[in-house]
Design an enzyme around this catalytic site. Sequence first.
Site, PDB file in Angstrom:
ATOM      1  N   PRO A 174     -10.190  34.230  -9.941  1.00 40.83           N
ATOM      2  CA  PRO A 174     -10.785  35.532 -10.229  1.00 40.83           C
ATOM      3  C   PRO A 174     -10.857  35.724 -11.742  1.00 40.83           C
ATOM      4  CG  PRO A 174      -8.483  35.775  -9.575  1.00 40.83           C
ATOM      5  CD  PRO A 174      -8.796  34.315  -9.482  1.00 40.83           C
ATOM      6  N   GLN A 227      -9.133  40.709  -5.243  1.00 37.79           N
ATOM      7  CA  GLN A 227      -7.924  40.822  -6.058  1.00 37.79           C
ATOM      8  C   GLN A 227      -7.820  42.215  -6.673  1.00 37.79           C
ATOM      9  OE1 GLN A 227      -7.143  39.116 -10.115  1.00 37.79           O
ATOM     10  NE2 GLN A 227      -5.828  37.685  -8.976  1.00 37.79           N
ATOM     11  N   CYS A 231      -2.529  38.748 -15.384  1.00 39.56           N
ATOM     12  CA  CYS A 231      -3.450  39.027 -16.491  1.00 39.56           C
ATOM     13  C   CYS A 231      -2.658  39.386 -17.754  1.00 39.56           C
ATOM     14  CB  CYS A 231      -4.392  40.171 -16.137  1.00 39.56           C
ATOM     15  SG  CYS A 231      -5.525  40.586 -17.493  1.00 39.56           S
ATOM     16  N   LYS A 258      -1.183  36.096  -7.566  1.00 39.54           N
ATOM     17  CA  LYS A 258      -1.407  35.197  -8.703  1.00 39.54           C
ATOM     18  C   LYS A 258      -0.574  35.729  -9.873  1.00 39.54           C
ATOM     19  CE  LYS A 258      -4.929  32.808 -11.410  1.00 39.54           C
ATOM     20  NZ  LYS A 258      -4.933  33.240 -12.808  1.00 39.54           N
ATOM     21  N   HIS A 304      -0.184  30.414 -12.741  1.00 34.29           N
ATOM     22  CA  HIS A 304      -0.770  29.925 -13.995  1.00 34.29           C
ATOM     23  C   HIS A 304       0.377  29.403 -14.848  1.00 34.29           C
ATOM     24  CE1 HIS A 304      -3.795  29.818 -17.276  1.00 34.29           C
ATOM     25  NE2 HIS A 304      -2.697  29.908 -18.012  1.00 34.29           N
ATOM     26  N   GLY A 325     -10.607  27.898 -13.156  1.00 38.42           N
ATOM     27  CA  GLY A 325     -11.209  29.075 -13.760  1.00 38.42           C
ATOM     28  C   GLY A 325     -12.232  28.723 -14.808  1.00 38.42           C
ATOM     29  N   ARG A 326     -11.795  28.671 -16.066  1.00 41.72           N
ATOM     30  CA  ARG A 326     -12.735  28.524 -17.182  1.00 41.72           C
ATOM     31  C   ARG A 326     -13.598  27.265 -17.095  1.00 41.72           C
ATOM     32  NH1 ARG A 326      -8.659  29.183 -22.048  1.00 41.72           N
ATOM     33  NH2 ARG A 326      -7.258  28.291 -20.475  1.00 41.72           N
TER      34      ARG A 326
END
Length: 330
Positions: free
Chosen positions: A18, A72, A102, A141, A171, A228-229
């Site tokens: 996400p 999410q 985040c 997450k 992460h 992700g990226r």
Amino acid sequence: MVKIGNIELPEFPLLLAPMEDVSDPPFRRLCKTHGADMMYSEFISSEGLIRDAIKSRMKLDIFDYERPVGIQIFGGDEEAMEMSSKIVSTVKPDLVDINFGCPVKKVVCRGAGAGVLKDVDLMVRLTKAVIKGTDLPVTVKTRLGWDENSINIDEVAERLQDIGVQALTIHARTRAQMYKGHSDWSHIARVKNNPRITMPIFGNGDIDSPEKALKYKNEYGIDGIMIGRAAIGYPWIFNEIKHFFKTGEHLPAPTVIDRVEAARNHLQWSMDWKGERLGIVEMRRHYTNYFKGIHSFKEFKQKLVTTDAPEDLFSIMKEIEQVYAGYEFV
């Protein structure tokens, strides 16, 4: 096979992360087309959902072709998290995911995202509130910890599993690292190897090639990888990794024609979902990634980010195909 509640995923699934302002329905559709096994919405503020904020409500849009898909949410208030969990459940995603990872200041300062890593008791209470608000599987997450002196992912994993969390994505950085520095997957491996942990453990951070995906799969023993990226402007990475796992060989790199087709579809689907004007404007951030590595592309990029009419944009893309036909990436 990996199971999250009643959701059956293939062996070693590849998940699309996400990402704010990226993981919207048009981008998810593109990644699904190119092999993503499960996807998540952009993160949604629990308070924004309760206030009926238009942007938050739009992020609830999901489509059957992208299943399994999770929505999410994030927030620091138990009542708001429970209520937003109920709201999310009405649109029938396959699961509800909570963002405790985040690192962005405006989220952390509200006592949400990675800010909750400093208070595991609060994390548990917020998670219980979300579980109370839905019959869907709840996943989380998060990150390794607040900083290198307070890595608490082992405690977090056990306590979240104990209250009913059904999968955990980690992460491999602390909040203090943001997205910089070395990601340390050894902490994820330790969680996975904990005999108390039975829920699926997914790793996230710095996976940008089939070789690295295979190395981390073998070295750390996780149940799957979240990307992700590396997927931004390059949705092909999912099928490339799957092909490399099966054969040890690389798929041919996407050609300019492949890249134009992806950009064209992304633009069309963005306009379909957001409306013509917003779809065109918000697509501009993606062109650099789709056409990365093409020499002497500056003039075309300038046209793509300054043109307002869809028919003109599609004409520019056709011209790119013609000018760079047969172009080989180094």
